[in-house]
Scaffold this active site. Structure first.
Site, PDB file in Angstrom:
ATOM      1  N   LYS A 275       0.696  -1.147   0.647  1.00  0.00           N
ATOM      2  CA  LYS A 275      -0.599   0.471  -0.153  1.00  0.00           C
ATOM      3  C   LYS A 275       0.779   0.878   0.042  1.00  0.00           C
ATOM      4  O   LYS A 275       1.723   1.229   0.765  1.00  0.00           O
ATOM      5  CB  LYS A 275      -0.751   0.116   1.138  1.00  0.00           C
ATOM      6  CG  LYS A 275      -1.976  -0.745   1.176  1.00  0.00           C
ATOM      7  CD  LYS A 275      -2.722  -1.009   2.259  1.00  0.00           C
ATOM      8  CE  LYS A 275      -3.871  -1.769   2.362  1.00  0.00           C
ATOM      9  NZ  LYS A 275      -5.086  -1.840   1.817  1.00  0.00           N
ATOM     10  N   ARG A 349     -10.743 -11.583   2.131  1.00  0.00           N
ATOM     11  CA  ARG A 349     -11.648 -12.065   1.703  1.00  0.00           C
ATOM     12  C   ARG A 349     -10.493 -14.002   1.337  1.00  0.00           C
ATOM     13  O   ARG A 349     -11.325 -15.029   1.541  1.00  0.00           O
ATOM     14  CB  ARG A 349     -11.802 -12.204  -0.524  1.00  0.00           C
ATOM     15  CG  ARG A 349     -10.461 -12.002  -0.904  1.00  0.00           C
ATOM     16  CD  ARG A 349     -10.456 -10.815  -2.885  1.00  0.00           C
ATOM     17  NE  ARG A 349     -11.391  -9.688  -1.951  1.00  0.00           N
ATOM     18  CZ  ARG A 349     -11.749  -8.517  -2.993  1.00  0.00           C
ATOM     19  NH1 ARG A 349     -11.788  -9.266  -4.329  1.00  0.00           N
ATOM     20  NH2 ARG A 349     -11.558  -7.471  -3.174  1.00  0.00           N
TER      21      ARG A 349
END
Ligand code: BES
Ligand code: MN
Ligand code: ZN
Length: 491
Positions: A275, A349
């Site tokens: 990120k 996920r």
């Protein structure tokens, strides 16, 4: 702080009486009573324009002739009959500020007369307590200089209504659960790692006889074939732990459990798909789902609700190192589906898919997962509504109802086979990302492959789990929504 409900005569001595006044010269019962006892003193204030009743106005008066109470605190309630829940909470905050500034220790609150549209006294009291406890919250355990605690020790709601006791009990328990969730979520990631989450779960389980804990470590995960979960964890030296809290308290102990699954990324740097630096510190909140499940389990134990509920904290850390999983890797998940990793930052996920497969063994009544899953959800809904995804209409309606009741808001986003197109991979059964558009729904669509064996809903809390800016910090959402959903299941 203590809360009580009892009917108190306004002629009685008290340290402070809190009364409401509306705009447009409509007066509450207690206002009229005090005005009469003080020979029109309050009306005088209105005539002179000092008291307007504007929403959030506060006026503290001392030693009024004709009153045994030492002080009265007048709160502006706006126009009668037009008070929204949000405005009511603002008015409670204004009240709290005035009580705090004047170092009052005990007060009798007559705002029980204030009517909220479509709400009864239960909600009047519940919102008041939840708002007070929320506003008094401080996370200062790492500060040398602690904030001065409020002097107010006891607040007495002026009512003899039987709902009041239940409102107090519910509000106090929920406030405790919200505080617990905020405390864990605010904890810095060098302290709050997956082992810390498991340790908190252990402490909670030890405090309640109805709670027990199972902790799944990485060796057990490997035996279970939880390879997607493990792949995310590989780049961190802090090992993953999945904590499974069992609350077995239904009258029939064999009742199928309701399962809450919380994403517990104690830090999400993105992994090899790193990120950007700006605001990366906020990724300590990526365990907000697990924190809210933890808080909800605490409320359940506190209220001793007659339900069987399992809360799972899926603890893990997503960091890049020489052992980290990569874009291009193909993982075999616990249910056998293979996943091509296209972005290691879509890790939530991957952790959740194996956790959702794991919970099949408990033959759930229904499963709700709670996750700070996508930035796309924040783009879609902002910071006020959590994203709700499910194809079970009944479950959707129950969750939206609990959200509306508690004002812990949620808004439905679509799931559906169209979104599956975006998850196709030429090399594996699924890709772990679905491209630029509809990111919240493609994440939900990914999870739906692992929830075929039970009723399921997904809450994306990426926008609601914490606040930025001056009031930055964890919100404790959606503890209130989840708890209300469970309370409603009892009835
Ligand atoms: N934890 C983040 C989601 C997130 C991002 C929550 C920003 C709140 C604020 C999640 O693991 C993530 O990184 N999601 C990616 C998915 C993308 C790579 C498909 C995102 O939303 O950018
Ligand atoms: Mn991520
Ligand atoms: Zn994440």
């Amino acid at each position: 702080m203590k809360y009580q409900a009892k009917l108190t005569a306004l002629s009685q001595a008290a340290e402070c009486l809190i009364i409401g006044v509306y705009e447009n010269s409509e007066f509450s019962k207690s206002f009229n009573e005090i005005d009469l006892a003080t020979k029109g003193y309050l009306n005088g204030l209105i005539q002179s324009g000092e008291l307007t009743g504007k929403l959030g106005q506060t006026l503290l008066l001392r030693d009024l002739n004709g009153l045994a109470a030492k002080r009265i605190l007048i709160i502006g309630c706006g126009k009668k009959g037009e008070l929204s829940e949000r405005q009511y909470k603002q008015l409670i905050q204004a009240m709290l500020k005035a009580l705090k500034e004047s170092n009052i220790r005990e007060a009798v609150c007559c705002l029980t007369e204030v009517e909220l549209s479509h709400r009864d006294l239960y909600w009047n009291i519940r919102f008041a307590i939840e708002t007070i406890e929320h506003s008094n919250y401080q996370f200062d355990q790492f500060k040398s200089q602690k904030a001065e605690p409020i002097k107010l020790e006891i607040l007495i709601f002026n009512t003899d209504c039987s709902q009041a006791q239940q409102a107090i009990a519910h509000a106090k328990a929920i406030a405790k659960g919200v505080k617990a969730a905020r405390d864990i979520a605010n904890m810095p990631p060098n302290v709050c790692n997956p082992a810390y989450l498991a340790c908190q779960a252990k402490n909670l389980a030890e405090k309640s006889p109805a709670l027990s804990l199972e902790v799944i470590d990485e060796t057990m995960m490997a035996d279970l074939g939880m390879n997607a979960y493990l792949a995310v964890s590989r780049g961190s030296t802090n090992p993953a732990y999945m904590s499974v809290l069992h609350f077995n308290n239904a009258p029939n102990k064999n009742t199928k459990p309701i399962i809450l699954v919380g994403k517990g990324l104690t830090f999400d740097a993105g992994g090899i798909s790193l990120k950007p630096a700006a605001d990366m510190d906020e990724m300590k909140y990526d365990m907000g789902g697990a924190a809210s499940v933890f808080g909800t389990m605490k409320v359940l134990a506190e209220l001793n609700l007659p339900l069987n509920v399992i809360g799972v904290l899926a603890g893990c850390e997503n960091l890049p190192d020489g052992n980290a999983y990569r874009p291009g890797d193909i993982l075999t998940t616990m249910n056998g589906l293979t996943v091509e990793v296209l972005n290691t930052d879509a890790e939530g996920r991957l952790v959740l898919c194996d956790t959702l497969t794991y919970v099949e063994r408990f033959e759930p009544e229904l499963v709700i997962d709670v996750a700070t899953l996508t930035g796309a959800c924040v783009v879609a809904l902002g910071q006020h509504n959590s994203g709700l995804m499910s194809e079970d209409e009944h479950l959707v309606s129950d969750l939206l109802n609990a959200a509306q009741q508690t004002t812990d808001k949620a808004w439905r986003l679509p799931l559906g086979e169209e979104y599956q197109e975006q998850l196709k991979s030429p090399f594996a059964d699924l890709a772990n990302i679905g491209g630029r558009w509809g990111g919240a729904s493609t994440a939900g669509a990914f999870l739906s492959h692992f929830t075929k064996k039970y009723r399921w809903a997904h809450l994306d809390i990426a926008g609601t789990a914490w606040l930025q800016g001056a009031n930055k910090g964890a919100t404790g959402r959606p503890v209130s929504l989840l708890t209300q959903f469970l309370i409603n299941q009892v009835k």
